[in-house]
Write an enzyme that holds these catalytic residues in place. Structure first.
Site, short mmCIF file in Angstrom:
data_model
loop_
_atom_site.label_atom_id
_atom_site.label_comp_id
_atom_site.label_asym_id
_atom_site.label_seq_id
_atom_site.Cartn_x
_atom_site.Cartn_y
_atom_site.Cartn_z
N LYS A 174 -8.91 -4.31 4.65
CA LYS A 174 -8.41 -3.57 3.50
C LYS A 174 -8.78 -2.10 3.66
CE LYS A 174 -8.53 -3.17 -1.52
NZ LYS A 174 -8.88 -3.78 -2.80
N LYS A 228 -4.01 -5.30 4.57
CA LYS A 228 -3.47 -4.53 3.45
C LYS A 228 -3.79 -3.06 3.58
CE LYS A 228 -4.55 -4.34 -1.39
NZ LYS A 228 -5.60 -4.16 -2.26
C1 PBG Z 1 -8.75 -4.22 -6.50
C2 PBG Z 1 -7.43 -4.28 -5.80
C3 PBG Z 1 -6.58 -3.23 -5.45
C4 PBG Z 1 -5.43 -3.80 -4.92
C5 PBG Z 1 -5.63 -5.18 -4.91
N1 PBG Z 1 -6.88 -5.47 -5.46
C6 PBG Z 1 -6.70 -1.78 -5.67
C7 PBG Z 1 -7.79 -1.02 -5.06
O1 PBG Z 1 -8.50 -1.48 -4.17
O2 PBG Z 1 -7.96 0.10 -5.53
C8 PBG Z 1 -4.22 -3.04 -4.46
C9 PBG Z 1 -2.93 -3.75 -4.63
C10 PBG Z 1 -1.71 -2.90 -4.60
O3 PBG Z 1 -1.73 -1.67 -4.42
O4 PBG Z 1 -0.66 -3.50 -4.78
N2 PBG Z 1 -9.85 -4.10 -5.66
ZN ZN Z 2 -11.74 -3.44 -6.75
#
Ligand code: PBG
Ligand code: ZN
Length: 324
Positions: A191, A244
């Site tokens: 991520k 992601k």
């Molecule tokens: C929370 C989370 C996020 C996303 C999924 N879970 C946002 C972030 O890390 O700020 C992003 C999902 C998306 O942009 O569709 N931790």
């Molecule tokens: Zn978060």
């Protein structure tokens, strides 16, 4: 003589040699649940996506069921936020309540619960904060507690998205200790600290109140490091791996697929969705063809499943193609 065009001559031949397919059963649809009543509130930066209160969720879930989609990814938006994100692990919090309601009416729907603190903390960070520092080990018990409360409510899969080190192990241990040995963990392993999450933070009210997430999410410049994250999460007990964002990170999906024998999930995130929707609304691109090209691209890169806000449309288009 070799002539590549021979097998492209007709739709029948092209279908016979087609290497990858997007299938409805591999789609996962994100759903935002907000505390309160009678709410179906559109997210401005994500056309077609709404926040729903639990009583209004059936509208959306009926569409999900009608489309043949089998899995959703749940995000909660609580009324109450505090320093320690206590609404995240409250057994009567928004997500446990939503899961119980969903399981009552849609028992066969695979409910994947995102586990993180950022929607629940007043500072908007994914972990506990002290003196401006995001604390790792102190956050782990809270993530574990949150996971157990979701499992108790009936979640089918737990999906930690916080990016604290060792959280998969901590969650696995807690799930096992509470009798949930059979609940899989879908870990957001690769991520990245991405600007593509912008629209999501509008939808989930989870933007950090100070600083950014770069001390826990990965640097977009790093590919080899993503493999180390995956390796660690597998060692700690992850059953499924999320990469992601997806579109700007196709190489990461490919690399994970080439190196590890574990199902990979591509998360086609909010900013990717918003860009496609905006261009489509302007009439600048063919939305259906662009979206399907992105989807098959994820499959070609090596993803098994796809989390996407386009899932309802994609499911409809797949059906159209089957009937064509
Ligand atoms: C929370 C989370 C996020 C996303 C999924 N879970 C946002 C972030 O890390 O700020 C992003 C999902 C998306 O942009 O569709 N931790
Ligand atoms: Zn978060």
């Amino acid at each position: 003589m070799e002539r590549m065009r021979r097998l492209r001559a007709t739709p029948e031949l092209r279908a016979m040699v087609r290497e990858n397919h997007v299938r409805v059963e591999e789609l996962i649809y994100p759903v935002f649940v907000i505390e309160g009543e009678d709410i179906s509130h559109p997210v401005d930066s994500m056309p077609g996506i709404c926040q729903y209160s639990i009583d209004r969720l059936p509208e959306e879930l009926d569409r999900v069921a009608a489309a043949g989609i089998r899995a959703i990814l749940l995000f909660g938006i609580p009324q109450h936020k505090d320093e320690v994100g206590s609404a995240a692990y409250d057994e009567n919090g928004i997500i446990p309540q939503a899961i119980r309601a969903i399981k009552q009416n849609y028992p066969q729907l695979v409910v994947i619960a995102d586990v993180c603190l950022c929607e629940y903390t007043s500072h908007g960070h994914c972990g506990l904060v002290r003196d401006g520092i995001i604390l790792n080990d102190e956050t782990l018990p809270l993530l574990a507690k949150t996971s157990v409360s979701y499992a108790k409510a009936g979640a089918d899969i737990i999906a930690p998205s916080d990016m604290m080190d060792k959280r998969v192990g901590a969650i696995r241990t807690a799930l096992d200790a509470n009798g949930f040995v059979d609940i899989p963990i879908m870990a957001y392993s690769a991520k990245f600290a991405s600007a593509y999450y912008g629209p999501f933070r509008d939808a989930a009210h989870s933007a950090p109140g100070f600083g950014d997430r770069k001390t826990y999410q990965m640097d977009p410049a790093n590919g080899r490091e993503a493999l180390r994250e995956v390796e660690e999460d597998i060692a700690e007990g992850a059953d499924l791996i999320i990469a992601k964002p997806a579109m700007a990170y196709m190489d990461i999906i490919r690399e994970i697929a080439g190196n590890y024998n574990i199902p990979i999930v591509a998360y086609n995130v909010s900013g990717e969705y918003a860009m496609v929707k905006a261009a489509a609304q302007k009439g600048w691109i063919d939305e259906r063809r662009i979206v399907m090209e992105n989807m098959v691209g994820f499959k070609r890169a090596g993803a098994k499943m796809i989390i996407t806000y386009h899932a309802l449309d994609v499911a409809g288009w797949i059906k159209d193609e089957e009937n064509a």
